[in-house]
Write a protein that holds these residues in place. Structure first.
Motif, PDB file in Angstrom:
ATOM      1  N   ASP A  25       0.804  -1.225   0.000  1.00 11.09           N
ATOM      2  CA  ASP A  25       0.000   0.000   0.000  1.00 11.09           C
ATOM      3  C   ASP A  25       0.833   1.270   0.000  1.00 11.09           C
ATOM      4  O   ASP A  25       0.299   2.366   0.037  1.00 11.09           O
ATOM      5  CB  ASP A  25      -0.998   0.005   1.162  1.00 11.09           C
ATOM      6  CG  ASP A  25      -0.318   0.003   2.515  1.00 11.09           C
ATOM      7  OD1 ASP A  25       0.919  -0.151   2.574  1.00 11.09           O
ATOM      8  OD2 ASP A  25      -1.033   0.150   3.522  1.00 11.09           O
ATOM      9  N   ALA A  26       2.166   1.133  -0.085  1.00 13.41           N
ATOM     10  CA  ALA A  26       3.023   2.314  -0.157  1.00 13.41           C
ATOM     11  C   ALA A  26       3.142   2.863  -1.581  1.00 13.41           C
ATOM     12  O   ALA A  26       3.771   3.892  -1.793  1.00 13.41           O
ATOM     13  CB  ALA A  26       4.417   1.977   0.377  1.00 13.41           C
ATOM     14  N   ASP A  30      -0.231   8.374  -7.884  1.00 13.57           N
ATOM     15  CA  ASP A  30      -0.073   8.838  -9.261  1.00 13.57           C
ATOM     16  C   ASP A  30       0.433   7.718 -10.164  1.00 13.57           C
ATOM     17  O   ASP A  30       0.153   7.697 -11.359  1.00 13.57           O
ATOM     18  CB  ASP A  30       0.799  10.090  -9.347  1.00 13.57           C
ATOM     19  CG  ASP A  30       2.193   9.905  -8.767  1.00 13.57           C
ATOM     20  OD1 ASP A  30       2.459   8.860  -8.146  1.00 13.57           O
ATOM     21  OD2 ASP A  30       3.015  10.826  -8.932  1.00 13.57           O
ATOM     22  N   ALA A  31       1.160   6.746  -9.576  1.00 18.36           N
ATOM     23  CA  ALA A  31       1.588   5.588 -10.360  1.00 18.36           C
ATOM     24  C   ALA A  31       0.388   4.721 -10.732  1.00 18.36           C
ATOM     25  O   ALA A  31       0.322   4.173 -11.835  1.00 18.36           O
ATOM     26  CB  ALA A  31       2.608   4.767  -9.582  1.00 18.36           C
ATOM     27  N   VAL A  32      -0.573   4.604  -9.813  1.00 21.03           N
ATOM     28  CA  VAL A  32      -1.795   3.860 -10.105  1.00 21.03           C
ATOM     29  C   VAL A  32      -2.565   4.552 -11.234  1.00 21.03           C
ATOM     30  O   VAL A  32      -3.012   3.912 -12.189  1.00 21.03           O
ATOM     31  CB  VAL A  32      -2.681   3.730  -8.850  1.00 21.03           C
ATOM     32  CG1 VAL A  32      -4.006   3.053  -9.198  1.00 21.03           C
ATOM     33  CG2 VAL A  32      -1.958   2.955  -7.751  1.00 21.03           C
ATOM     34  N   ALA A  33      -2.695   5.873 -11.130  1.00 17.21           N
ATOM     35  CA  ALA A  33      -3.400   6.626 -12.170  1.00 17.21           C
ATOM     36  C   ALA A  33      -2.703   6.465 -13.518  1.00 17.21           C
ATOM     37  O   ALA A  33      -3.365   6.228 -14.544  1.00 17.21           O
ATOM     38  CB  ALA A  33      -3.487   8.099 -11.778  1.00 17.21           C
ATOM     39  N   ALA A  34      -1.377   6.573 -13.519  1.00 20.40           N
ATOM     40  CA  ALA A  34      -0.625   6.443 -14.766  1.00 20.40           C
ATOM     41  C   ALA A  34      -0.806   5.053 -15.369  1.00 20.40           C
ATOM     42  O   ALA A  34      -1.015   4.910 -16.580  1.00 20.40           O
ATOM     43  CB  ALA A  34       0.850   6.739 -14.522  1.00 20.40           C
ATOM     44  N   ARG A  35      -0.752   4.016 -14.526  1.00 19.08           N
ATOM     45  CA  ARG A  35      -0.918   2.647 -15.024  1.00 19.08           C
ATOM     46  C   ARG A  35      -2.308   2.457 -15.622  1.00 19.08           C
ATOM     47  O   ARG A  35      -2.494   1.713 -16.584  1.00 19.08           O
ATOM     48  CB  ARG A  35      -0.670   1.650 -13.892  1.00 19.08           C
ATOM     49  CG  ARG A  35      -0.790   0.177 -14.262  1.00 19.08           C
ATOM     50  CD  ARG A  35       0.281  -0.275 -15.252  1.00 19.08           C
ATOM     51  NE  ARG A  35       1.602  -0.078 -14.748  1.00 19.08           N
ATOM     52  CZ  ARG A  35       2.347  -1.001 -14.144  1.00 19.08           C
ATOM     53  NH1 ARG A  35       1.855  -2.204 -13.961  1.00 19.08           N
ATOM     54  NH2 ARG A  35       3.569  -0.721 -13.741  1.00 19.08           N
ATOM     55  N   ALA A  36      -3.289   3.137 -15.042  1.00 21.75           N
ATOM     56  CA  ALA A  36      -4.669   3.033 -15.540  1.00 21.75           C
ATOM     57  C   ALA A  36      -4.910   3.907 -16.765  1.00 21.75           C
ATOM     58  O   ALA A  36      -5.963   3.806 -17.404  1.00 21.75           O
ATOM     59  CB  ALA A  36      -5.647   3.407 -14.437  1.00 21.75           C
ATOM     60  N   GLY A  37      -3.958   4.793 -17.086  1.00 24.03           N
ATOM     61  CA  GLY A  37      -4.118   5.670 -18.246  1.00 24.03           C
ATOM     62  C   GLY A  37      -5.038   6.841 -17.999  1.00 24.03           C
ATOM     63  O   GLY A  37      -5.671   7.339 -18.931  1.00 24.03           O
ATOM     64  N   VAL A  38      -5.117   7.275 -16.726  1.00 23.15           N
ATOM     65  CA  VAL A  38      -5.965   8.422 -16.384  1.00 23.15           C
ATOM     66  C   VAL A  38      -5.145   9.411 -15.557  1.00 23.15           C
ATOM     67  O   VAL A  38      -4.056   9.096 -15.090  1.00 23.15           O
ATOM     68  CB  VAL A  38      -7.224   8.000 -15.590  1.00 23.15           C
ATOM     69  CG1 VAL A  38      -8.051   7.000 -16.385  1.00 23.15           C
ATOM     70  CG2 VAL A  38      -6.863   7.434 -14.225  1.00 23.15           C
ATOM     71  N   GLY A  39      -5.682  10.596 -15.357  1.00 27.34           N
ATOM     72  CA  GLY A  39      -5.014  11.588 -14.535  1.00 27.34           C
ATOM     73  C   GLY A  39      -5.296  11.354 -13.054  1.00 27.34           C
ATOM     74  O   GLY A  39      -6.256  10.668 -12.683  1.00 27.34           O
ATOM     75  N   ILE A  40      -4.475  11.964 -12.211  1.00 31.65           N
ATOM     76  CA  ILE A  40      -4.634  11.804 -10.776  1.00 31.65           C
ATOM     77  C   ILE A  40      -5.972  12.377 -10.296  1.00 31.65           C
ATOM     78  O   ILE A  40      -6.580  11.863  -9.347  1.00 31.65           O
ATOM     79  CB  ILE A  40      -3.447  12.435 -10.006  1.00 31.65           C
ATOM     80  CG1 ILE A  40      -3.459  12.021  -8.521  1.00 31.65           C
ATOM     81  CG2 ILE A  40      -3.434  13.940 -10.151  1.00 31.65           C
ATOM     82  CD1 ILE A  40      -3.163  10.576  -8.273  1.00 31.65           C
ATOM     83  N   ALA A  41      -6.468  13.407 -10.954  1.00 30.27           N
ATOM     84  CA  ALA A  41      -7.764  13.970 -10.570  1.00 30.27           C
ATOM     85  C   ALA A  41      -8.879  12.948 -10.764  1.00 30.27           C
ATOM     86  O   ALA A  41      -9.812  12.871  -9.956  1.00 30.27           O
ATOM     87  CB  ALA A  41      -8.051  15.234 -11.372  1.00 30.27           C
ATOM     88  N   THR A  42      -8.777  12.142 -11.819  1.00 31.09           N
ATOM     89  CA  THR A  42      -9.773  11.091 -12.050  1.00 31.09           C
ATOM     90  C   THR A  42      -9.724  10.062 -10.941  1.00 31.09           C
ATOM     91  O   THR A  42     -10.765   9.587 -10.466  1.00 31.09           O
ATOM     92  CB  THR A  42      -9.543  10.422 -13.419  1.00 31.09           C
ATOM     93  OG1 THR A  42      -9.694  11.408 -14.443  1.00 31.09           O
ATOM     94  CG2 THR A  42     -10.525   9.292 -13.658  1.00 31.09           C
ATOM     95  N   LEU A  43      -8.507   9.719 -10.520  1.00 26.44           N
ATOM     96  CA  LEU A  43      -8.389   8.781  -9.409  1.00 26.44           C
ATOM     97  C   LEU A  43      -9.090   9.324  -8.163  1.00 26.44           C
ATOM     98  O   LEU A  43      -9.887   8.633  -7.533  1.00 26.44           O
ATOM     99  CB  LEU A  43      -6.910   8.485  -9.106  1.00 26.44           C
ATOM    100  CG  LEU A  43      -6.648   7.408  -8.044  1.00 26.44           C
ATOM    101  CD1 LEU A  43      -5.358   6.667  -8.330  1.00 26.44           C
ATOM    102  CD2 LEU A  43      -6.593   7.984  -6.631  1.00 26.44           C
ATOM    103  N   TYR A  44      -8.805  10.576  -7.828  1.00 27.03           N
ATOM    104  CA  TYR A  44      -9.391  11.146  -6.611  1.00 27.03           C
ATOM    105  C   TYR A  44     -10.905  11.356  -6.730  1.00 27.03           C
ATOM    106  O   TYR A  44     -11.602  11.314  -5.716  1.00 27.03           O
ATOM    107  CB  TYR A  44      -8.688  12.452  -6.243  1.00 27.03           C
ATOM    108  CG  TYR A  44      -7.367  12.217  -5.567  1.00 27.03           C
ATOM    109  CD1 TYR A  44      -7.293  11.548  -4.347  1.00 27.03           C
ATOM    110  CD2 TYR A  44      -6.173  12.664  -6.134  1.00 27.03           C
ATOM    111  CE1 TYR A  44      -6.077  11.322  -3.716  1.00 27.03           C
ATOM    112  CE2 TYR A  44      -4.955  12.444  -5.509  1.00 27.03           C
ATOM    113  CZ  TYR A  44      -4.913  11.769  -4.301  1.00 27.03           C
ATOM    114  OH  TYR A  44      -3.709  11.540  -3.682  1.00 27.03           O
TER     115      TYR A  44
END
Length: 196
Positions: A25-26, A30-44
């Motif tokens: 969980d560390a 932003d790495a998760v967002a990048a891997r998903a092909g979306v921006g960090i704002a979409t993640l949040y």
């Protein structure tokens, strides 16, 4: 939820499953967002906190486990050996280690209600398969659902040393070795020690 928004949410959960498995969980969000092909704002927008993402990831893995167990239960009586092999192989591919960030919580805290409910349903479904495996002589009687799932999660963790050319399908072979060791042979399992 619109179809495109649902696709983005599912992509985030898929990316989290992979990265939580690799890094715990560390992992940077932003790495998760990048891997998903979306921006960090979409993640949040989808997951306001890291725990929200961990909980959604855990629920996805637990639901996949429950489905695998339900499908195995439906065919176990007709083909116990083949069903048991397929079930264990399928669990390895589900990346069970991805649920650890959501389930490894402060003992004083409680699981999120949706995670607790998914965990309970999954445990019941897995235990039903294990009961069938015990009845068929494929699983020792002193091995419970928690130990079984933890063992499968351990087998499915990424190896620190990879030799894909020399050992293709090694995870499947390792799980087959583990399953063979789970068969009843009359000897009790050793009691874990503090050093283990």
């Amino acid at each position: 939820m619109r179809a495109d928004a649902l696709r983005r949410r599912e992509a985030l959960i898929a990316a989290a499953r992979e990265l939580f498995l690799l890094h715990g969980d560390a992992v940077a969000l932003d790495a998760v967002a990048a891997r998903a092909g979306v921006g960090i704002a979409t993640l949040y927008r989808n997951f306001p906190t890291r725990q929200d993402l961990a909980d959604a990831t855990a629920c996805a893995v637990l639901e996949d486990m429950q489905l695998a167990a339900s499908e195995a239960s439906a065919t176990f009586a007709e083909q116990p050996d083949a069903t048991w092999q397929t079930f264990t192989d399928r669990l390895v591919r589900l990346q069970l280690g991805s649920v650890i960030p959501a389930l490894s919580h402060d003992p004083e805290a409680s699981l999120a209600p949706q995670v607790a409910a998914a965990q309970q349903r999954t445990e019941q479904a897995v235990e039903a398969v294990l009961a069938q495996a015990r009845d068929a002589g494929l699983l020792r009687p002193d091995l419970g659902a928690t130990e079984f799932v933890l063992a499968v999660a351990k087998v499915g963790q990424p190896a620190t040393v990879h030799a894909p050319d020399a050992f293709p399908g090694f995870d499947t072979r390792l799980m087959a070795m583990l399953v063979a060791g789970m068969r009843p042979d009359g000897r009790p399992l050793p009691t874990p020690t503090a050093e283990a």
